[in-house]
Design a protein around this motif. Structure first.
Motif: not given
Ligand SMILES: NC(=O)c1ccc[n+]([C@@H]2O[C@H](COP(=O)([O-])OP(=O)(O)OC[C@H]3O[C@@H](n4cnc5c(N)ncnc54)[C@H](O)[C@@H]3O)[C@@H](O)[C@H]2O)c1
Length: 357
Positions: A232-235, A249-251, A307-309
Motif C-alpha cells: 500500500a505504501a508503494a502504491l 515492479n514491487i516486491g 531508486r526512483d521513488l
C-alpha cells in the motif's frame, strides 16, 4: 489529493483506503461491487471518517464510474478492482475476462473522458494508476532469472492472461490518447484482512481448526512475498510520484517455497497456540495434485521503485508472517463469519486439485 480507489473493499484495496484515509489531507472514494471477495468490515476503522466515501458499483458500468470521477472531483484513480484468485480463473474464466479486461476498458474510457474535461493544475495532477501482478511475466526457472520492468509478458493462467490484457490496454490508452497512466506489477501479498481462500490465511485458519493444510504438488513452487501494508505504501508513491507512462515492479525480495511458507506458519503456531495433543501443526500438511499451468517461480527486481521513488519495505517475511498470524489469532470477528459462509476448502480449486498421486 482526491483518490478514487476501485476494489477498495478487497484485500489490498482496503489497505490502500485505510492508509490514505488515515491522512485528513486526502479524500478517498472507494468504488466496489462487493463480490464474494469484497468486505466492508475491512474498512471499519475508516468508514465513519469525513474524508471517506463508499460507492457500490460495478466497474463495467462506465456511466457510474464517470459520474464518480466527476462528482467527487477526483485527482488520482487507483484501479485495483479485479477477480484475483488463480484457481477460480481455472474453474470459471468468464468473470475474469469481464471484470479484468472489459472492466478495465470501461475504467479507461471513463478516465479519458474525465481527463479531457480537466484544465490547468488539475489536469497536470491527474493519474490513472493500474495495479497489476508479477504473474503477467509467467514462469521462471527455479534457479535463475528475475522479473524487471522490461521482462516480456508470458502469462500462463486465465487470471494472469486477463491481467496482462488489461496492462496492454492501459499502455495503449497512454500511447494512443495521452492518458497519464502509471502501472505497477507486484509479487504475492499477505497480511491482515486476507480472504481465507488464499494460501497463508487458509493455512492459518485450517490449522486452528485442526483441518488438513493443502500444498500443491511437492510444495516446491516459489513466490516472492510482500506484506500488504508495504505494498500500500508503494502504491501511494507510484500514484502520487510515478512518472506518467512508466511501470514499477514491487516486491519484498522474499522468495520462499510454498512448503517452507506452510512449515513456517506451523512452527509459529506451535509456539503461539500449541495443539491440544502436543503434536506439531506440520502433521496436518497434505500434498495435493498440482494446479494446471502452475508457474514454478516468481521473483521481482524492485530496484527501480527503490531508486526512483525511495520505497523500502518495513517488514521482512519473518516479521510480517508473525504479525499476520497474530492478527488472525486476535481478529476472529473478521474471519469467523467468512469461514462460516464459505466453508473450509481452498475455494475454486475443486476441479484442479485432489489427493496427490
Ligand atoms: N493479492 C495479491 O497478492 C496481488 C498481487 C499483485 C497484484 N494484485 C492485484 O491487486 C488488485 C487487488 O487484489 P486483491 O488481492 O486485493 O483482490 P481481492 O480479490 O481481495 O479484491 C478485489 C476487490 O474488487 C472488487 N471487485 C471485483 N469485481 C469488481 C467489479 N466488476 N466492479 C467493482 N469491484 C469489483 C471485489 O468486490 C473486491 O473488493 C488486483 O487487481 C490484483 O490483480 C494482487
Amino acid at each position: 489529493m482526491r483518490f478514487l480507489i476501485t476494489g477498495g473493499a478487497g484485500f489490498i484495496g482496503s489497505a490502500v483506503c485505510r492508509r490514505l484515509a488515515g491522512d485528513p489531507a486526502n479524500f478517498v472514494v472507494n468504488l466496489d461491487k462487493l463480490t464474494y471477495a469484497g468486505n466492508l468490515a475491512s474498512l471499519r476503522s475508516v468508514d465513519n471518517l469525513p474524508n471517506y466515501a463508499f460507492v457500490q458499483a460495478d466497474i463495467c458500468d462506465g456511466e457510474t464510474v464517470s459520474a464518480a470521477m466527476r462528482n467527487y472531483d477526483i485527482d488520482i484513480v487507483m484501479h485495483l478492482a479485479a477477480e484475483s484468485h488463480v484457481d477460480r480463473s481455472i474453474d470459471g474464466p468468464g468473470a475474469f475476462i469481464q471484470t479484468n479486461i472489459v472492466g478495465t476498458f470501461q475504467m479507461l474510457n471513463a478516465a479519458r473522458g474525465y481527463f479531457e474535461s480537466l484544465t490547468g493544475e488539475k489536469r497536470d495532477r491527474f493519474r490513472f494508476h493500474h495495479i497489476s501482478t508479477d504473474e503477467v511475466f509467467g514462469d521462471l526457472p527455479f534457479d535463475s532469472g528475475i522479473f524487471t520492468e522490461e521482462t516480456p509478458y508470458q502469462p500462463s493462467s486465465p487470471y494472469s492472461a486477463s491481467k496482462a490484457s488489461s496492462d496492454h490496454l492501459v499502455r495503449a490508452w497512454h500511447e494512443t490518447y495521452g492518458l497519464p497512466v502509471v502501472l505497477s506489477n507486484c509479487s504475492n501479498n499477505y497480511g491482515p484482512f486476507h480472504f481465507p481462500e488464499k494460501l497463508i490465511p487458509l493455512v492459518i485458519l485450517n490449522a486452528l481448526d485442526e483441518r488438513e493444510l493443502p500444498v500443491y504438488g511437492k510444495g516446491e513452487n516459489v513466490r516472492d512475498w510482500l506484506y500488504v501494508d508495504d505494498h500500500a505504501a508503494a502504491l501511494q508513491l507510484v500514484a502520487t510520484k510515478g512518472v506518467a507512462g512508466e511501470s514499477y515492479n514491487i516486491g519484498g525480495n522474499a522468495e520462499r517455497r510454498n512448503i517452507d511458507v506452510v512449515s513456517g506458519i506451523c512452527a509459529i503456531l506451535d509456539k503461539k497456540r500449541p495443539r491440544a495433543n502436543g503434536a506439531s501443526y506440520a502433521d496436518l500438511i497434505r500434498m495435493v495434485t498440482d494446479r494446471p499451468g502452475h508457474d514454478r517461480r516468481y521473483a521481482i527486481d524492485a530496484s527501480k521503485i527503490r531508486r526512483d521513488l525511495g520505497w523500502t519495505p518495513s517488514q521482512t517475511f519473518e516479521t510480517g508472517l508473525e504479525a499476520t498470524i497474530d492478527w488472525y489469532l486476535n481478529n476472529e470477528w473478521w474471519w469467523g463469519p467468512i469461514r462460516k459462509e464459505q466453508g473450509y476448502e481452498r475455494l475454486g480449486s475443486l476441479k484442479a486439485s485432489g489427493p496427490a498421486k
